[in-house]
Design an enzyme around this catalytic site. Structure first.
Site, PDB file in Angstrom:
ATOM      1  N   LYS A  15       0.843  -1.193   0.000  1.00 44.51           N
ATOM      2  CA  LYS A  15       0.000   0.000   0.000  1.00 44.51           C
ATOM      3  C   LYS A  15       0.881   1.246   0.000  1.00 44.51           C
ATOM      4  CE  LYS A  15       0.858   1.309   4.476  1.00 44.51           C
ATOM      5  NZ  LYS A  15       1.513   2.595   4.845  1.00 44.51           N
ATOM      6  N   ASP A 139      -2.203  -1.377  10.636  1.00 42.25           N
ATOM      7  CA  ASP A 139      -2.427  -1.446   9.195  1.00 42.25           C
ATOM      8  C   ASP A 139      -3.079  -2.750   8.746  1.00 42.25           C
ATOM      9  OD1 ASP A 139      -1.218   1.000   8.974  1.00 42.25           O
ATOM     10  OD2 ASP A 139       0.611   0.277   8.009  1.00 42.25           O
TER      11      ASP A 139
END
Length: 301
Positions: A15, A139
């Protein structure tokens, strides 16, 4: 899935953070943030198969294979939480740079939760795995959702957003990492952390698909990180001079990425930056709507 010698493969995407606002320090010692996650087409692969014990191996000598690895922690947490007595042999192939702020370890953990839930016949959907993911790291829940998403709280409260589209990125990964703990400590020292939202900016909203109600291109950790790591600032500025419409530190770093409007300008920037920043890994990538996902694999772990 009933126990067998079948092997499952989890694809675990990286990401970038299209925006990251630091809102303040929480009572639990973490920071309250508001961030925009975007999955990209750079991924690790985790293969799992039934075994008598829970083990992990990797093709990257920099990856710990013991209980400190998030993949091993995910497996133990899942097994203990649901009374699983079976094991799993896991093999991790790394493509996401370690310590680059692209969430590789978190994505691998999400992939492990998904793959082991299927391997062990637990049948847990994303909703059932999310509380475990949040216990592993801030995350990790994002990688169960993927695509474009807003992260709040520690970043673990995920609200999916319409896909931002196939954005083109050039990622620059320097030959050093940045400690997340240090990056937030520098933010505490350098910034006055007043409440800040992530809201629409009319000048940039047209670059995203309708419904994405955030302003991207801001990372509150950059001030402290760039002051102490001027090479990252130089790389960011080089991307902008090379034609990037936006350039930003991803998360706490050390990866810096640029967004390019077309493949030609991206390739020209790649060539220029490779000459100016020897020793850096330069990786073209695209935004994808993917989360960590599991499929059957043909070969042994």
């Amino acid at each position: 899935m009933s126990p067998s010698e079948a092997c499952l493969e989890a694809r675990c995407p990286a990401k970038v953070n299209l925006a990251l606002r630091v809102l303040g320090r929480r009572d639990d010692g973490y920071h309250e943030i508001r961030t925009v996650f975007q999955a990209i087409d750079l991924s690790d692969t985790l293969l799992v198969r039934p075994a008598g014990d829970i083990t992990l191996s990797s093709d990257d000598p920099g990856v710990p294979e013991d209980a400190s690895n998030l993949v091993m922690r995910a497996a133990r947490l899942l097994a203990e939480g649901f009374g699983v007595i079976a094991g799993a042999a896991m093999r991790l192939t790394k493509r996401i740079p370690i310590g680059g702020g692209m969430g590789g370890g978190s994505s691998d953990a999400a992939g492990a939760l998904l793959a082991l839930s299927e391997l062990w016949g637990l049948g847990l959907a994303v909703e059932g795995l999310t509380p475990l993911a949040a216990r592993l790291g801030a995350d990790v829940p994002f990688f169960l959702h993927g695509g474009t998403a807003l992260g709040e709280g520690r970043g673990d409260r995920i609200a999916p957003r319409p896909f931002a589209g196939p954005l083109r990125f050039l990622l620059g990964v320097p030959p050093f990492g940045i400690s997340t703990t240090e990056a937030y400590a520098w933010a505490d020292a350098d910034l006055t952390l007043a409440p800040k939202g992530v809201s629409v900016n009319r000048a940039t909203a047209g670059k995203l698909s309708p419904g994405n109600d955030f302003h991207w291109g801001v990372n509150d950790l950059e001030v402290g990180v760039f002051e102490r790591c001027p090479a990252l600032l130089a790389f960011r500025d080089g991307l902008l001079r090379g034609g990037a419409s936006m350039a930003l530190l991803s998360g706490s770093g050390s990866t810096v990425f640029g967004v390019f409007d077309d493949s030609g300008s991206l390739q020209r920037a790649l060539k220029s930056m490779a000459t100016r920043f020897p020793g850096w890994r330069l990786l073209p990538a695209r935004a994808v709507p993917d989360a960590a996902r599991v499929m059957a694999a043909g070969g042994p772990v």
